[in-house]
Design a protein around this motif. Sequence first.
Motif, short mmCIF file in Angstrom:
data_model
loop_
_atom_site.label_atom_id
_atom_site.label_comp_id
_atom_site.label_asym_id
_atom_site.label_seq_id
_atom_site.Cartn_x
_atom_site.Cartn_y
_atom_site.Cartn_z
N GLU A 134 8.42 3.30 -4.34
CA GLU A 134 8.57 4.58 -5.05
C GLU A 134 9.81 4.68 -5.86
O GLU A 134 10.65 5.84 -5.61
CB GLU A 134 8.14 5.74 -3.99
N VAL A 135 10.09 3.71 -6.57
CA VAL A 135 11.28 3.82 -7.46
C VAL A 135 10.94 3.44 -8.70
O VAL A 135 9.96 2.68 -8.96
CB VAL A 135 12.45 2.56 -6.78
N ALA B 119 6.27 0.40 -7.07
CA ALA B 119 5.35 1.28 -6.99
C ALA B 119 5.46 1.59 -5.27
O ALA B 119 5.45 2.77 -4.87
CB ALA B 119 4.10 1.12 -7.56
N GLY B 120 5.25 0.42 -4.68
CA GLY B 120 5.32 0.61 -3.06
C GLY B 120 6.51 1.08 -2.63
O GLY B 120 6.27 2.04 -1.36
N SER C 286 3.42 -1.64 2.94
CA SER C 286 3.14 -2.42 1.47
C SER C 286 1.66 -2.68 1.16
O SER C 286 1.53 -2.61 -0.11
CB SER C 286 3.68 -3.89 1.43
N TYR D 204 10.45 1.63 -12.22
CA TYR D 204 10.26 0.41 -12.42
C TYR D 204 11.52 -0.40 -13.18
O TYR D 204 11.70 -1.49 -12.78
CB TYR D 204 9.01 -0.10 -13.39
#
Length: 144
Positions: free
Chosen positions: A35-36, A32-33, A141, A38
């Motif tokens: 932005e890819v 999430a941090g 982060s 999971y």
Amino acid sequence: MRLLRSTDLALRVLMRLAVADGTTPTTREVAAGMEVPYTHAAKVVAELQHLGLLDARRGRGGGLTLTEKGRTASVGAIVRTFEGDGDVVDCEGTTPCPLNSGCRLRGALRRAQEAFYASLDPLTVTDVVAAPTGPLLLGISKAP
């Protein structure tokens, strides 16, 4: 030369964990941090764990931690592992290059590729998170 998405993500995951400051983020939090997806992050984390560069623990109190091997790993070796040892161009593909038997470009590209890796060999994960990168990573982060 352009790195594969998995290579880029592997380096960023290791860098993120190098500045974790005692925390153990989960794969989902790291994904999430950054932005890819999971699923993509999970595959990369599994490979990094297999290589011994990070530990991944499930369940309560689990998360990702960088191993000592991960801290001191050569960036060049990591890139080589994720990129593989293939040539920059595919001279043998479905339509082989007609110049293949006497081409000098293929060797020049191979030397350039090796020079690229060699320039990354002396760098460790710890080196690439030194200031100003590490503090910047921490700021990103911890963003909501």
